[in-house]
Design a protein around this motif. Sequence first.
Motif: not given
Length: 354
Positions: A98-100, A106-109, A155-168
Motif C-alpha cells: 500500500r502507498l500512503v 493511494e489506489r495502485l495498479p 511513474k505517476r502521471e496525472a494521478g495514475t501510475f504507469r509502468q516504465v520498465a519491467g523484468d528488473l
Amino acid sequence: MILDPILDLFRGRAVTIPPMDGAFRPDTRLDEAPLLAALPEPDTLASIHGTLVAGSGNALFTVAADGGVAVRETFPAPVTAVAADPAGDLVVGLETGRLVIGGREERLPDAIRCITALAFGPDGTLWLANGSAVHSPSEWAADLMGQGASGSLWKREAGTFRQVAGDLAFPCGLVADGDGVLVSESWRHRLVRVDGRTGARSTVVDQLPGYPATIAPAAGGGAWLCLFAPRNRLVEFVLQETDYRREMMQQVPPAYWIAPSLSSGRSFLEPLQCGGIRTMGLHKPWAPSRSYGMVVRLDADHRPVSSLHSRAGGQRHGTRSAVEHDGRLIVAAKGGNCLVAIDIGTGTGMGAGH
C-alpha cells in the motif's frame, strides 16, 4: 577428472566475485562511527524539509541532532519506503504494497505489491520501485534464491501510475535525474539508468561486490549507495545448483539458508559462511560472511570513488539506507539495530579516495 577445473572456466561453472579493492577497499569506519540512535531494525531514512525521519517496524520516527527519537506516525504494516513531495506531503510505502500520500491511501495498479523505493524527480514526478511481482519486501531472500527478475519501475502521471520498465531483478533504490532515473538492481549487482519516456536502460555501474539497496543524492553532485549484504562464493555456488536450492528452501527455515543476511554470527545453526568462522573466540574480520555493512560514494558520473565498511567481524551490518542531513551522513544499519552519523566535512577518507 584433472581437466575439469580448467574446462569449468569455459563451461561457465567457475564461481568468481569482484574483489573488494580500489574504491571498495575494506576499512572499519562504520563500526568506528559515532552512534546517533538505537532503533530496532531501521529500514529507511529520509531528510524531509529539514527533519530526519527513520522507518522502523510499523512506525516513522523523527530523529533529533542529539539522537533523540520520537514517533511521528504509525501504520498498519512495516514501512518500506518514504519520500516527501515538493508540497511537503509525506509519501510512505508499506510492506503490504500500500502507498500512503499525505495520510490518504493511494489506489495502485494490482501489479504493484512490493514497494522498495520512492523518489521525486526535479519536475515533481513520483517514481516507484516494485521489487517483485511475487514476494513482499521482507521476503527478499526468497526472491533472490528463486532467481527472481519480476521487478518493475513505475511513474505517476496525472494521478495514475504507469509502468516504465519491467523484468528488473529486485530494484531497491532510486534517484531521479532529468527525464530518467538511476535504479539499483540488487540481484544483478548493478546500477542502471532507465529513460523515463521509452523505458530503455543502460548499465551505469556493473559487478558490484555486494547487493545494492538505496541511493541518495550527495551534496556537490554524485550519490551515496548502500550495499546491504556481500556476495560470496558459497552463495553464488548455491544459486547455480537448482535442485539443492529448492530443497533447502523447502526444508530449512529461511534464517538458516545459505543466502545473504542482514546480520550473522548470532546462532550456531547458521551455515559456515564459506570460512567466516571464529578463531579463538573472535570472528575473523577478513573472512567471507553472509552479512556486511557498506556505503559507497559515487562521483558525479556515478563512478565508485570511496566507501565505508563494517566488516565480517563488525556489528553494523545490513546497511539498507543512508542520507545526508545537516552536514552529516546518516546510515541505517538494520542488522545492527542502530543509526550512525559521520561528519562529511571532517571525516577522513570521505572524498575521492582513502
